[in-house]
Enzyme design. Structure first.
Site, PDB file in Angstrom:
ATOM      1  CE  LYS A   1      46.996 -15.606  27.394  1.00 24.55           C
ATOM      2  NZ  LYS A   1      45.925 -15.376  28.333  1.00 24.55           N
TER       3      LYS A   1
HETATM    4  C1  LIG Z   1      44.826 -14.392  27.753  1.00 24.78           C
HETATM    5  C2  LIG Z   1      43.421 -14.700  28.023  1.00 24.78           C
HETATM    6  C3  LIG Z   1      42.392 -14.345  27.132  1.00 24.78           C
HETATM    7  C4  LIG Z   1      42.615 -13.464  25.929  1.00 24.78           C
HETATM    8  O1  LIG Z   1      43.549 -13.920  25.025  1.00 24.78           O
HETATM    9  P1  LIG Z   1      44.233 -12.880  23.982  1.00 24.78           P
HETATM   10  O2  LIG Z   1      44.913 -13.759  23.008  1.00 24.78           O
HETATM   11  O3  LIG Z   1      45.175 -12.043  24.789  1.00 24.78           O
HETATM   12  O4  LIG Z   1      43.141 -12.076  23.380  1.00 24.78           O
HETATM   13  C5  LIG Z   1      41.105 -14.760  27.430  1.00 24.78           C
HETATM   14  N1  LIG Z   1      40.830 -15.474  28.523  1.00 24.78           N
HETATM   15  C6  LIG Z   1      41.778 -15.820  29.424  1.00 24.78           C
HETATM   16  C7  LIG Z   1      41.398 -16.629  30.604  1.00 24.78           C
HETATM   17  C8  LIG Z   1      43.098 -15.429  29.207  1.00 24.78           C
HETATM   18  O5  LIG Z   1      44.038 -15.770  30.101  1.00 24.78           O
END
Ligand SMILES: *Cc1c(COP(=O)(O)O)cnc(C)c1O
Length: 376
Positions: free
Chosen positions: A191
């Site tokens: 991210k």
């Molecule tokens: C990555 C993501 C999540 C989940 O995040 P994690 O840290 O992997 O649990 C939720 N919503 C969206 C839109 C994402 O891109």
């Protein structure tokens, strides 16, 4: 070439990361150590909200938000079908019903007009209690909160902003994930602001909600350590991850700018290219470019040609989440979400990260252009 090169960033700040991890090993407070609270203070300040609460993942952040609103069976929560599965998974996990609303074809985010219609429809049907909305700030671009919040107000709904991909994005002078009643982000390594494992955070200006989330985070703890007051989770953020994030947050504003430069370079070259549509950023918005996603007619063909030229690309998302097997019990039909389904066939995300070199980017652009010249 890599789709996201995390190594380049690590090399840049490796000594600071090593020192930060060493400090945690030295003090030994692996759970809820001082770095967790320091990070929370910095995150809240960065976003401009009263409370930031670190937690174990972006998924758990969403779950904590819904649990704080006591969402459960019989409740309808409105969300987008064009997202990562976690967004609707948490609604279903609590026994509530995800109600999907198609997206705006220019921003890929939930369409506020269709959202209004969907809320009216569910209210009229009278089978489910309308409770909340989870807009997603897809690819790093905020949804349209000035259109969403009045709908929430009209129907007494909460707005839980899923900014897993959009930490620090701007919407009319305010920052994600501070655009709803409560917001969440993810620190999954890939991210925009990632740690070295799983992590996430919840954001809110609401003091009571923040207190409830802090309780839910630690098995529903109450003021008395030996008397739990609600059913909760074990969903804390590790101290080591917080220490790493403190170091990464220092360079994050600069990294957002570097992503912006890379995105502009793509858009300037690609806007002339036949058959390719570049991302649309409405006035007053700034994306943090978790993804740079184009729309093209011969997507699969283009992706195949790029992969043969060793250019990695990704498709976010191959299928709207409402049509995945785990959601089949809701009986959403093919063709019910025409915009999301069309985008699932046409979107292609190109490599983007702060350290993407100019010459790498020109190589990608040359390969993209070559395809179109030979096919036209
Ligand atoms: C990555 C993501 C999540 C989940 O995040 P994690 O840290 O992997 O649990 C939720 N919503 C969206 C839109 C994402 O891109």
């Amino acid at each position: 070439m890599q789709f996201i090169d995390l190594k380049a960033q690590q090399e840049r700040i490796r000594p600071q990361i090593d020192a930060a991890i060493k400090r945690v090993l030295d003090h030994g407070q692996y759970i809820m150590g001082p770095e967790v609270f320091e990070l929370e203070r910095q995150l809240a300040e960065f976003v401009g909200v009263r409370h930031a609460i670190g937690c174990s993942s972006g998924t758990d952040a969403l779950l904590l938000g819904l649990m704080a609103y006591e969402v459960g069976p019989g409740d309808a929560v409105f969300t987008t079908p064009f997202t990562f599965f976690a967004t609707c998974e948490v609604i279903a996990l609590l026994g509530a019903t995800p109600v999907f609303v198609d997206i705006d074809p220019r921003t890929f985010n939930i369409d506020p007009i269709k959202l209004g219609q969907a809320i009216e429809r569910v209210v009229e049907e009278g089978k489910l209690k309308v409770r909340g909305i989870i807009p997603v700030d897809l690819y790093g671009l905020p949804a349209d909160y000035d259109a969403i919040m009045p709908l929430a107000e009209k129907h007494g709904l909460f707005v839980l902003e899923d900014a897993a991909q959009a930490f620090g994005a701007t919407y009319k002078g305010r920052k994600a994930p501070g655009l709803g009643h409560v917001g969440t982000t993810s620190f999954f390594p890939a991210k925009p602001l990632g740690c070295y494992g799983d992590g996430g955070a919840v954001f809110t200006d609401d003091d009571d909600l923040a207190e409830k989330i802090r309780s839910l985070l630690v098995h529903g703890k109450g003021p008395d350590k030996y008397n739990n007051v609600r059913i909760g989770l074990n969903a804390r953020l590790d101290t080591i991850q917080a220490a790493i994030l403190i170091e990464k947050l220092k360079i994050y504003p600069e990294e957002i700018e570097l992503r912006q430069v890379a995105a502009e370079r793509y858009s300037k070259s690609l806007c002339e290219m036949a058959g390719v549509m570049t991302p649309h950023i409405p006035d007053g918005y700034a994306s943090v470019w978790a993804q740079y996603t184009i729309q093209c007619q011969n997507r699969d063909d283009l992706q195949f040609r790029l992969s043969k030229a060793a250019i990695p690309t990704m498709v976010y998302y191959v299928k709207p989440v409402c049509l995945l097997d785990a959601m089949s019990y809701l009986n959403n039909q093919d063709g019910s979400f025409p915009v999301a389904e069309k985008m699932a066939r046409q979107v292609l995300s190109l490599p983007i990260f702060p350290y993407l070199a100019k010459n790498q980017q020109f190589e990608i652009l040359a390969k993209l252009a070559g395809k179109h010249i030979c096919c036209s």
